[in-house]
Write a protein that holds these residues in place. Structure first.
Motif, PDB file in Angstrom:
ATOM      1  N   PRO A   1       0.817  -1.222   0.000  1.00 46.38           N
ATOM      2  CA  PRO A   1       0.000   0.000   0.000  1.00 46.38           C
ATOM      3  C   PRO A   1       0.846   1.266   0.000  1.00 46.38           C
ATOM      4  CG  PRO A   1       0.011  -0.998   2.183  1.00 46.38           C
ATOM      5  CD  PRO A   1       0.775  -1.928   1.296  1.00 46.38           C
ATOM      6  N   MET A   2       0.294   2.314  -0.564  1.00 42.19           N
ATOM      7  CA  MET A   2       0.987   3.601  -0.534  1.00 42.19           C
ATOM      8  C   MET A   2       0.981   4.123   0.904  1.00 42.19           C
ATOM      9  SD  MET A   2       0.372   6.845  -3.038  1.00 42.19           S
ATOM     10  CE  MET A   2       0.470   5.985  -4.571  1.00 42.19           C
ATOM     11  N   MET A   3       2.090   4.720   1.314  1.00 39.79           N
ATOM     12  CA  MET A   3       2.186   5.175   2.707  1.00 39.79           C
ATOM     13  C   MET A   3       1.497   6.527   2.880  1.00 39.79           C
ATOM     14  SD  MET A   3       5.954   4.006   3.814  1.00 39.79           S
ATOM     15  CE  MET A   3       5.608   4.269   5.544  1.00 39.79           C
TER      16      MET A   3
ATOM     17  N   GLY B   1      -9.303  -6.142 -13.975  1.00 37.97           N
ATOM     18  CA  GLY B   1      -8.778  -6.159 -15.338  1.00 37.97           C
ATOM     19  C   GLY B   1      -7.545  -5.300 -15.448  1.00 37.97           C
ATOM     20  N   ASP B   2      -6.967  -5.343 -16.645  1.00 38.62           N
ATOM     21  CA  ASP B   2      -5.773  -4.532 -16.918  1.00 38.62           C
ATOM     22  C   ASP B   2      -6.245  -3.174 -17.416  1.00 38.62           C
ATOM     23  OD1 ASP B   2      -3.503  -3.326 -18.067  1.00 38.62           O
ATOM     24  OD2 ASP B   2      -2.590  -5.303 -18.311  1.00 38.62           O
ATOM     25  N   VAL B   3      -5.892  -2.148 -16.687  1.00 39.06           N
ATOM     26  CA  VAL B   3      -6.374  -0.809 -17.034  1.00 39.06           C
ATOM     27  C   VAL B   3      -5.951  -0.413 -18.438  1.00 39.06           C
ATOM     28  CG1 VAL B   3      -4.394   0.419 -16.033  1.00 39.06           C
ATOM     29  CG2 VAL B   3      -6.610   1.549 -16.142  1.00 39.06           C
ATOM     30  N   VAL B   4      -4.802  -0.902 -18.883  1.00 40.45           N
ATOM     31  CA  VAL B   4      -4.292  -0.507 -20.199  1.00 40.45           C
ATOM     32  C   VAL B   4      -5.258  -0.955 -21.301  1.00 40.45           C
ATOM     33  CG1 VAL B   4      -2.370  -0.766 -21.826  1.00 40.45           C
ATOM     34  CG2 VAL B   4      -1.916  -0.534 -19.372  1.00 40.45           C
ATOM     35  N   ASP B   5      -5.926  -2.093 -21.074  1.00 36.04           N
ATOM     36  CA  ASP B   5      -6.849  -2.620 -22.092  1.00 36.04           C
ATOM     37  C   ASP B   5      -8.080  -1.741 -22.265  1.00 36.04           C
ATOM     38  OD1 ASP B   5      -5.165  -4.745 -22.359  1.00 36.04           O
ATOM     39  OD2 ASP B   5      -6.346  -6.091 -21.072  1.00 36.04           O
TER      40      ASP B   5
ATOM     41  N   GLU C   1      -7.788  -3.317 -10.847  1.00 38.13           N
ATOM     42  CA  GLU C   1      -6.866  -4.302 -10.273  1.00 38.13           C
ATOM     43  C   GLU C   1      -6.915  -5.546 -11.149  1.00 38.13           C
ATOM     44  OE1 GLU C   1      -4.444  -4.536  -7.757  1.00 38.13           O
ATOM     45  OE2 GLU C   1      -4.275  -6.388  -8.904  1.00 38.13           O
ATOM     46  N   ARG C   2      -5.758  -5.959 -11.655  1.00 36.60           N
ATOM     47  CA  ARG C   2      -5.776  -7.089 -12.587  1.00 36.60           C
ATOM     48  C   ARG C   2      -5.812  -8.436 -11.874  1.00 36.60           C
ATOM     49  NH1 ARG C   2       0.238  -6.102 -15.051  1.00 36.60           N
ATOM     50  NH2 ARG C   2       1.391  -6.596 -13.153  1.00 36.60           N
ATOM     51  N   ASN C   3      -5.502  -8.459 -10.586  1.00 33.46           N
ATOM     52  CA  ASN C   3      -5.567  -9.716  -9.820  1.00 33.46           C
ATOM     53  C   ASN C   3      -6.940  -9.808  -9.138  1.00 33.46           C
ATOM     54  OD1 ASN C   3      -5.467 -11.501  -7.554  1.00 33.46           O
ATOM     55  ND2 ASN C   3      -3.245 -11.525  -7.717  1.00 33.46           N
TER      56      ASN C   3
ATOM     57  N   ALA D   1      -4.935   3.239 -10.563  1.00 39.16           N
ATOM     58  CA  ALA D   1      -4.431   1.913 -10.976  1.00 39.16           C
ATOM     59  C   ALA D   1      -3.024   1.735 -10.423  1.00 39.16           C
ATOM     60  CB  ALA D   1      -4.402   1.801 -12.506  1.00 39.16           C
ATOM     61  N   GLY D   2      -2.673   0.497  -9.916  1.00 35.60           N
ATOM     62  CA  GLY D   2      -3.629  -0.527  -9.603  1.00 35.60           C
ATOM     63  C   GLY D   2      -4.148  -0.345  -8.183  1.00 35.60           C
ATOM     64  N   THR D   3      -5.242  -0.992  -7.970  1.00 35.61           N
ATOM     65  CA  THR D   3      -5.920  -0.871  -6.681  1.00 35.61           C
ATOM     66  C   THR D   3      -5.055  -1.367  -5.531  1.00 35.61           C
ATOM     67  OG1 THR D   3      -7.900  -1.541  -7.893  1.00 35.61           O
ATOM     68  CG2 THR D   3      -8.085  -1.361  -5.488  1.00 35.61           C
ATOM     69  N   GLY D   4      -4.443  -2.562  -5.724  1.00 37.27           N
ATOM     70  CA  GLY D   4      -3.658  -3.172  -4.640  1.00 37.27           C
ATOM     71  C   GLY D   4      -4.518  -3.326  -3.399  1.00 37.27           C
TER      72      GLY D   4
ATOM     73  N   ASP E   1       0.111   3.571  -9.725  1.00 38.66           N
ATOM     74  CA  ASP E   1       1.062   2.867  -8.859  1.00 38.66           C
ATOM     75  C   ASP E   1       1.283   1.492  -9.477  1.00 38.66           C
ATOM     76  OD1 ASP E   1       2.562   1.891  -6.786  1.00 38.66           O
ATOM     77  OD2 ASP E   1       1.054   2.191  -5.223  1.00 38.66           O
ATOM     78  N   THR E   2       1.723   1.485 -10.753  1.00 41.26           N
ATOM     79  CA  THR E   2       1.953   0.234 -11.470  1.00 41.26           C
ATOM     80  C   THR E   2       3.233   0.366 -12.289  1.00 41.26           C
ATOM     81  OG1 THR E   2       0.884   0.842 -13.546  1.00 41.26           O
ATOM     82  CG2 THR E   2      -0.547  -0.044 -11.841  1.00 41.26           C
ATOM     83  N   GLU E   3       3.802  -0.791 -12.623  1.00 40.04           N
ATOM     84  CA  GLU E   3       5.026  -0.764 -13.440  1.00 40.04           C
ATOM     85  C   GLU E   3       4.781  -0.177 -14.814  1.00 40.04           C
ATOM     86  OE1 GLU E   3       7.084  -4.493 -13.677  1.00 40.04           O
ATOM     87  OE2 GLU E   3       7.214  -4.616 -11.499  1.00 40.04           O
ATOM     88  N   ASP E   4       3.553  -0.376 -15.328  1.00 38.54           N
ATOM     89  CA  ASP E   4       3.294   0.129 -16.677  1.00 38.54           C
ATOM     90  C   ASP E   4       2.718   1.545 -16.674  1.00 38.54           C
ATOM     91  OD1 ASP E   4       0.825  -0.546 -15.702  1.00 38.54           O
ATOM     92  OD2 ASP E   4       0.463  -2.165 -17.123  1.00 38.54           O
ATOM     93  N   ALA E   5       2.967   2.292 -15.618  1.00 36.56           N
ATOM     94  CA  ALA E   5       2.475   3.676 -15.540  1.00 36.56           C
ATOM     95  C   ALA E   5       2.828   4.499 -16.786  1.00 36.56           C
ATOM     96  CB  ALA E   5       3.001   4.355 -14.271  1.00 36.56           C
TER      97      ALA E   5
HETATM   98  C1  LIG Z   1       1.726  -1.325  -5.449  1.00 36.64           C
HETATM   99  S1  LIG Z   1       0.110  -1.980  -5.630  1.00 36.64           S
HETATM  100  C2  LIG Z   1      -0.907  -0.544  -5.494  1.00 36.64           C
HETATM  101  C3  LIG Z   1      -1.143  -0.116  -4.053  1.00 36.64           C
HETATM  102  C4  LIG Z   1      -2.182   0.951  -3.906  1.00 36.64           C
HETATM  103  N1  LIG Z   1      -1.764   2.201  -4.499  1.00 36.64           N
HETATM  104  C5  LIG Z   1      -2.541   1.151  -2.434  1.00 36.64           C
HETATM  105  O1  LIG Z   1      -2.403   2.289  -1.926  1.00 36.64           O
HETATM  106  O2  LIG Z   1      -2.969   0.197  -1.779  1.00 36.64           O
HETATM  107  C6  LIG Z   1       0.058  -2.263  -7.379  1.00 36.64           C
HETATM  108  C7  LIG Z   1      -1.146  -3.116  -7.812  1.00 36.64           C
HETATM  109  O3  LIG Z   1      -1.385  -2.843  -9.185  1.00 36.64           O
HETATM  110  C8  LIG Z   1      -1.799  -4.010  -9.836  1.00 36.64           C
HETATM  111  N2  LIG Z   1      -1.512  -3.771 -11.261  1.00 36.64           N
HETATM  112  C9  LIG Z   1      -0.300  -3.668 -11.850  1.00 36.64           C
HETATM  113  N3  LIG Z   1      -0.432  -3.329 -13.156  1.00 36.64           N
HETATM  114  C10 LIG Z   1      -1.765  -3.224 -13.388  1.00 36.64           C
HETATM  115  C11 LIG Z   1      -2.535  -2.918 -14.542  1.00 36.64           C
HETATM  116  N4  LIG Z   1      -1.962  -2.644 -15.720  1.00 36.64           N
HETATM  117  N5  LIG Z   1      -3.891  -2.889 -14.456  1.00 36.64           N
HETATM  118  C12 LIG Z   1      -4.496  -3.175 -13.255  1.00 36.64           C
HETATM  119  N6  LIG Z   1      -3.807  -3.482 -12.126  1.00 36.64           N
HETATM  120  C13 LIG Z   1      -2.468  -3.509 -12.197  1.00 36.64           C
HETATM  121  C14 LIG Z   1      -0.999  -5.110  -9.166  1.00 36.64           C
HETATM  122  O4  LIG Z   1      -1.653  -6.359  -9.270  1.00 36.64           O
HETATM  123  C15 LIG Z   1      -0.914  -4.613  -7.715  1.00 36.64           C
HETATM  124  O5  LIG Z   1      -1.952  -5.155  -6.929  1.00 36.64           O
END
Ligand SMILES: C[S@@+](CC[C@H](N)C(=O)[O-])C[C@H]1O[C@@H](n2cnc3c(N)ncnc32)[C@H](O)[C@@H]1O
Length: 238
Positions: free
Chosen positions: A66-68, A139-143, A112-114, A90-93, A157-161
């Motif tokens: 989670p974000m601090m 789902g994947d937000v990019v889609d 959230e894709r998971n 994105a993503g929800t986490g 907050d995702t690698e594909d930001a």
């Molecule tokens: C670091 S966590 C986010 C934490 C969140 N900001 C919080 O405050 O709780 C990143 C999450 O993004 C999801 N994620 C990564 N890439 C994504 C995407 N392209 N679409 C949807 N979810 C994605 C991951 O599965 C992971 O659960």
């Protein structure tokens, strides 16, 4: 859900729930309210409190890191996130950032894709008391970027930001903000470059450092425990 607090111990409990601990059995009355004091069968008292943002960070069930609160504070301060804003997150986490934004009055669509993480986030959002302001999409937000409409704020907050930032001009209203939290310098640079290529304005990047202060009998100084660094935040504006 309320927080039941005693001597540094905290439990998250709903009306009607029962807690069994070394302090005895605590049966939470159905009509419990913040400000009440309730006792276990051994007469041990707990204060009842409403949850606030930092309590969500401490007590939500965790999935994605989670974000601090310190980073969330910067997101809120630099973007002016407020009631009535429409936010794409994105993503929800774990859903901590989402819950803070919704509790400030924003309406949040979060991806959230998971699917399992999304389910946990939904129940966290219930605990936060803001299910009506949050839509957790699996789902994947990019889609979905072509079909989402426009928002006042994008929080990433995702690698594909960078891929989402490159579409920010289509996703934001004029003057809207993107805020991207990135843990590493390499990813931060990629977000900045995507923001430049997308023609966004007011691109600013910050490292988040926070030093806790210790005050004891010997003197006062920054704490020597813990790491003050969390990550990088990139802000940009459409
Ligand atoms: C670091 S966590 C986010 C934490 C969140 N900001 C919080 O405050 O709780 C990143 C999450 O993004 C999801 N994620 C990564 N890439 C994504 C995407 N392209 N679409 C949807 N979810 C994605 C991951 O599965 C992971 O659960």
């Amino acid at each position: 859900m309320y927080l039941f607090v005693r001597d540094g111990r905290e439990y998250l409990l709903a009306p009607g729930e029962t807690l069994e601990s070394d302090l005895g059995i605590l049966e939470v009355p159905e009509d419990v309210a913040p400000g009440d004091t309730v006792e276990t069968h051994l007469g041990e008292a707990f204060e009842v409190r409403d949850l606030r943002g930092p309590d969500l960070f401490a007590h939500f069930e965790r999935t994605g890191a989670p974000m601090m609160p310190r980073d969330i504070g910067l997101v809120m301060g630099h973007t002016g996130a407020c009631g009535g804003d429409r936010v794409l997150d994105a993503g929800t986490g774990t859903g901590v950032l989402t819950a803070y934004l919704a509790r400030a009055g924003a309406d949040v669509v979060t991806y959230e894709r998971n699917p399992e993480f999304a389910e946990v986030a939904r129940s966290n959002v219930e605990i936060a008391g803001v299910p009506d302001r949050v839509e957790v999409r699996v789902g994947d937000v990019v889609d979905d970027l072509d079909d989402l409409g426009t928002f006042d704020l994008l929080t990433l907050d995702t690698e594909d930001a960078p891929r989402i930032v490159s579409r920010a001009r289509d996703l934001l209203v004029s003057g809207g903000y993107v805020a991207a939290y990135v843990p590493f310098v390499e990813g931060t640079r990629a977000v900045v470059e995507a923001a430049r290529e997308a023609g966004l304005d007011e691109i600013e990047t910050y490292e988040t450092l926070q030093r806790e202060m210790d005050f004891d009998a010997r003197g006062s100084r920054p704490s020597t425990a813990g790491v003050g660094h969390t990550g990088y935040l990139v802000f940009a504006r459409a």
